[in-house]
Design an enzyme around this catalytic site. Structure first.
Site, short mmCIF file in Angstrom:
data_model
loop_
_atom_site.label_atom_id
_atom_site.label_comp_id
_atom_site.label_asym_id
_atom_site.label_seq_id
_atom_site.Cartn_x
_atom_site.Cartn_y
_atom_site.Cartn_z
N HIS A 185 0.81 -1.21 0.00
CA HIS A 185 0.00 0.00 0.00
C HIS A 185 0.85 1.27 0.00
CE1 HIS A 185 -3.74 1.97 -0.01
NE2 HIS A 185 -4.43 1.13 0.77
N ARG A 186 2.12 1.14 0.27
CA ARG A 186 2.99 2.31 0.22
C ARG A 186 3.24 2.71 -1.23
NH1 ARG A 186 7.87 -0.29 3.46
NH2 ARG A 186 7.47 -1.73 1.74
#
Lengths: 433, 324
Positions: free
Chosen positions: A406-407
C-alpha cells in the site's frame, strides 16, 4: 593470468554460503560458464559457474565450508602458470554432520537424496575416497564433527568427508587411524547400503518433537516476517472467465509433445507480464522516499519444494513466447525441486505469482516477496454454474487475489490491473498479438 | 664409562671447573666445613681453603647478593641454596637483579653466576621445604633455568653453566643424589638450552625433566610390557626452552603426556602443551594430558606426601588414556 573465483553474492541478504560440493577438481579443465561448484545459500543449493576458462589450479576451501561472500574459493589459470601459493583456506565446516541431514540437500526428499548418493558414488571414487559412514542410530549431534586436528588435516589432504568417517576415539572422536582406515578402504566393501541415512523413528505419540529449522525455513521465516511487519498489504480479488483460455490451451497442446504442454499457469505468467507492462507502478519496489519502477518485467513463480518454497524467475516475461516461458519455468521448477538452481534462476524477480490451482484451492491471499510491490495468488480454474444472459450455464472460472504494497499503490490501481489481466486471460488471443 | 651417582657427577663438575679456573668459588650455608647439606662439596674446604669455599650466614639474600657483586667484578661464584624454598628470601636478587643487570646497564656488566638449589618433595620435609617452584623462575627472561635428570647431564650441564656468562639457576632434585648413571670419561660439556630424547618410541611422547624423567622412564618400562612404545623427551633446560626435539617427537607420535613434579596450574607442562598446540596443531590426535603435583601444599605425612606427588602409575594411566 590466473583468475580467482570468489563466493558469489546470490541474494540481496546473503552474507555467506556453504560450499556443498566441488564439481570440478584441481587439475581439471574448465570453460567459462562451466559449473564449478555447488553452493548452498539461505534459499537453495545453486550452481556456481566459472568466470574464467583454463585449468582449475587450486580449490581454496573444503567442501562443507561456510564461506563469506567475496572470499576466494578457487583459482583458475593455465596449466603451467605459476600461481601464488595461497595457503588453503581452512574455513571451519560449521555443521558438517548437519549438512547431510538438513543442509546441502535440504531441497531433496530423503528418497531422492539416497538414490543420488548411490549414483554419485562410483564416479566420485576416482577423485575422492568415500569413507565409510558412521552407522550410528543415535540422533546426529549438533555442531562440527568431533575430530582431532590431525584427523582433520589428514582428511583435508586426502579429501575425505569427516562426517562420513566412523570415529573410534573417546566420545566418537575421529582420530588419525580412523581416517587412514577409511582411506585404505578397509571398510569400503560395506558398500552403498551403508550410505543409507539412519531411519527417523517417530517419537511416541503425545511427545513434542523439536525440528531444527533448515536454512531455507529460516530464510522464509525471516523474509515473511519482514514482509508482513513492514509492508502494509491490501488485497483485491477478481474472478476470471477461463473458457477461451482453456479452449486455446487445448488447441495449442494438441500440437505439442507431452513434455512441452503449456499449463494454465504459463498463460497466467504471460498475461501478468503483459498487464504489468501497462502498470509500471506495480512492477516496482518501495525504497524509502522513492519507488523504483523496474525496466524489465521479470515474473517470479513460487515453487513448493521439500521443506519450503522458492521463487524461480522468468526474465523479460512480457517479451517471451508462451512456449519459451513454459519450457523455462519447467526447467527451473525441476531444478528447484532437485535442490539445484542457478543463481540467476532465483533472483531478480519484479513481481511474483503463487498458484495453488493444482491443490483445488478456490482463492487465497499471498504475502508479498520483498522488495516487490505485489504478488498474485491464483486459485483453481474450475467448471462452475455461471449466469450468462439470464441463463445458468456451465463455465470455467478462476479466482485470483493480488496483494499489493500500500505504500506503492492503492486499491483502485490494483483493481484496474486485475481488469487488465482479465483482458488477456479472457481473450487469450491478445497474448499472441 | 663410569657409573656414578648424581652427587658425584655434580661434585666432579664443580671440582673440574675450580681446578680449571681460579675465579670459580663457592658460597652458601654449610658448604665448607660441613661439606654441604647434601654432601656435594665434601672435601672441598680442605682442598681449596676458606678463600674459595665460603660458609655464609643464614641469609639467602646476602648469599645471592654477594654472588652477584662478585660476578659483576669478574669472579665466577657458585652460590648454593640449601633448598630452593629459601630462594624466596632472595627473590629480588634472583629475578629482579641478576637477570637484568646486563640488559639495564647496556652490557657493561655480566653476571656469570650459578645458583645451585635443591628442589623437590618426597623427603618429608613439610610444605615449606618440599616445593618444586621451577616454573616461577623460568618465567623471567634473562635467567636461565637448568634442571638435569641424569648424572651425565648434571655434570655436563653444570660445567657449561659455570662457564656461562649469564646467571643460571641450576636445580637439583632432593631425592636424586643417589641416582646412578653412566658418565663419559674425561671432560665433556653439554650445551644449555637443548632438550634430549632419552628414550625412543613411536606411540606416544612423554615430555618431562628432572624427577619426572626418572618416573617417566619407569613408566615407559612398564608400558613396554603392554606393547606401548613411549618416547621420552627430557627438557633439561626450562629456559631457554628447546621445543625442537619435543615437536619432532610429537609430529611422529601425535600424542603426548607431560610430566612434572610441580603444581599443574601455570606449570612447565602448561607451557609445553601451549607450544605444541601453537606449533603443531595439525599433528594433535588426542588431548594432551599433564601429570603434576596435586594442588595442595605438600603434606608431611609420608602416605599423603606420596599421594600428592606424581607417581609412575599416574603416568601409565595417563598414557593409556591419551592412547584410547
Amino acid at each position: 593470468m590466473a583468475e580467482t573465483i570468489s563466493m558469489p553474492k546470490l541474494g540481496f541478504d546473503m552474507a555467506e554460503g556453504t560450499l556443498v560440493r566441488w564439481v570440478k577438481n584441481e587439475g581439471e579443465n574448465v570453460n567459462k560458464g562451466d559449473v564449478l561448484a555447488e553452493i548452498e545459500t539461505d534459499k537453495a543449493t545453486v550452481e556456481v559457474e566459472s568466470s574464467a576458462s583454463g585449468v582449475v589450479r587450486k580449490l581454496l576451501v573444503e567442501e562443507g565450508s561456510v564461506v563469506p561472500i567475496g572470499e576466494p574459493i578457487a583459482i583458475v589459470g593455465s596449466a603451467d602458470e605459476k600461481i601464488d601459493d595461497a595457503p588453503t583456506k581452512v574455513v571451519e565446516p560449521k555443521t558438517e554432520k548437519k549438512t547431510d541431514e538438513q543442509g546441502g540437500v535440504e531441497l531433496k526428499t530423503e528418497k531422492e537424496e539416497r538414490s543420488e548418493t548411490k549414483e554419485e558414488k562410483p564416479a566420485s571414487q576416482s577423485q575422492a575416497v568415500t569413507a565409510p559412514v558412521a552407522q550410528t542410530e543415535e540422533p546426529v549431534e549438533e555442531g562440527p564433527v568431533k575430530a582431532s586436528p590431525l584427523a582433520k588435516k589428514v582428511a583435508r589432504d586426502n579429501k575425505v568427508d569427516l562426517a562420513r568417517v566412523q570415529g573410534t576415539g573417546p566420545g566418537g572422536r575421529v582420530v588419525r587411524k580412523d581416517v587412514e582406515a577409511a582411506l585404505s578402504g578397509k571398510t569400503t566393501d560395506r558398500g552403498p547400503q551403508t550410505m543409507a541415512p539412519p531411519t527417523v523413528s517417530r517419537p511416541p505419540s503425545g511427545e513434542d518433537e523439536t525440528i531444527q529449522l533448515t536454512k531455507l525455513r529460516q530464510a522464509i521465516a525471516r523474509r515473511m516476517t519482514e514482509s508482513t511487519t513492514s509492508v502494509p498489504h491490501f488485497y483485491v480479488t477478481h474472478e476470471y472467465k477461463m473458457d477461451a483460455l482453456m479452449a486455446m490451451r487445448k488447441q495449442a497442446n494438441d500440437f505439442l509433445p507431452d513434455n512441452e504442454k503449456i499449463s494454465v499457469n504459463d498463460f497466467i505468467i504471460k498475461a501478468v507480464a503483459l498487464a504489468l507492462r501497462e502498470f509500471p507502478n506495480l512492477n516496482a519496489s518501495f525504497a524509502g522516499d522513492k519507488v523504483i519502477r523496474h525496466g524489465a518485467v521479470n515474473v517470479g513463480i513460487a515453487v513448493a519444494v521439500e521443506g519450503g518454497l522458492l521463487t524461480v524467475v522468468n526474465r523479460n516475461t512480457d517479451q517471451q513466447s508462451l512456449r519459451f516461458i513454459s519450457a523455462d519455468v519447467k526447467r527451473m521448477v525441476a531444478g528447484a525441486r532437485e535442490g539445484k538452481v542457478k543463481p540467476d534462476d532465483i533472483q531478480g524477480s519484479t513481481f511474483s505469482i503463487s498458484n495453488m490451482g493444482m491443490f483445488d484451492v478456490e482463492n487465497f491471499a499471498a504475502i508479498i516477496n520483498p522488495p516487490e510491490a505485489g504478488i498474485l495468488a491464483v486459485g483453481s480454474a474450475r467448471e462452475v454454474p455461471v449466469v450468462e444472459n439470464g441463463e445458468v450455464k456451465v463455465g470455467w472460472r478462476m479466482k485470483a487475489t493480488i496483494s499489493v504494497d500500500h505504500r506503492v499503490s492503492d486499491g483502485a490501481e490494483a483493481a484496474r490491473f486485475m481488469q487488465k489481466l482479465a483482458e488477456f486471460l479472457e481473450n487469450p488471443v491478445r497474448m499472441l498479438v | 664409562m663410569a657409573k656414578i651417582t648424581m652427587r658425584e657427577a655434580i661434585s666432579q663438575a664443580i671440582m673440574e671447573e675450580m681446578d680449571r679456573d681460579p675465579a670459580v668459588f663457592i658460597l652458601g650455608e654449610e658448604v665448607g666445613v660441613w661439606g654441604g647439606t647434601y654432601a656435594v662439596t665434601k672435601g672441598f674446604y680442605d682442598k681449596y681453603g676458606p678463600d674459595r669455599i665460603k660458609d655464609t650466614p643464614i641469609a639467602e639474600n646476602a648469599i645471592i647478593g654477594a654472588a652477584i657483586g662478585a660476578a659483576m667484578v669478574g669472579q665466577r661464584p657458585i652460590a648454593e641454596l640449601m633448598t630452593i624454598n629459601f630462594a624466596f628470601s632472595a627473590m629480588d636478587y634472583i629475578v629482579n637483579q641478576a637477570p637484568k643487570l646486563h640488559y639495564m646497564f647496556g652490557g657493561q656488566f655480566q653476571v656469570p653466576m650459578v645458583i645451585r638449589a635443591v628442589g623437590g618433595g618426597g623427603r618429608q620435609l613439610g610444605a615449606t621445604h618440599s616445593q618444586t617452584p621451577d616454573a616461577i623462575f623460568a618465567h623471567f627472561p634473562g635467567l636461565k633455568v637448568v634442571s638435569p635428570g641424569t648424572p651425565e647431564d648434571a655434570k655436563g650441564l653444570l660445567k657449561s653453566a659455570i662457564r656461562s656468562n649469564d646467571p643460571i639457576l641450576f636445580i637439583e632434585h632432593a631425592t636424586m643424589y643417589q641416582v646412578r648413571g653412566e658418565v663419559p670419561d674425561g671432560e665433556y660439556l653439554i650445551p644449555i638450552g637443548k632438550s634430549k630424547v632419552q628414550r625412543e618410541g613411536k606411540d606416544i611422547t612423554i615430555v618431562t625433566y628432572s624427577k619426572g624423567l626418572e618416573l617417566s622412564m619407569k613408566a615407559a618400562d612398564e608400558l613396554t610390557k603392554e606393547g606401548i612404545e613411549v618416547e621420552v623427551v627430557d627438557l633439561r633446560t626450562l629456559r631457554p626452552l628447546d621445543m625442537e626435539p619435543v615437536l619432532e617427537s610429537f609430529k611422529k607420535t601425535n600424542r603426548a603426556v607431560l610430566v612434572e613434579e610441580g603444581w599443574k596450574s601455570y606449570g612447565v607442562g602448561s607451557e609445553v602443551a601451549s607450544r605444541i598446540y601453537e606449533e603443531a596443531f595439525d599433528y594433535v590426535d588426542a588431548p594432551i594430558i599433564r601429570i603434576a603435583q596435586k594442588e595442595v601444599p605438600l603434606p608431611y605425612n609420608r602416605a599423603l606426601e606420596q599421594a600428592a606427588l606424581p607417581q609412575v602409575p599416574d603416568i601409565v594411566a595417563a598414557v593409556k588414556e591419551v592412547l584410547k
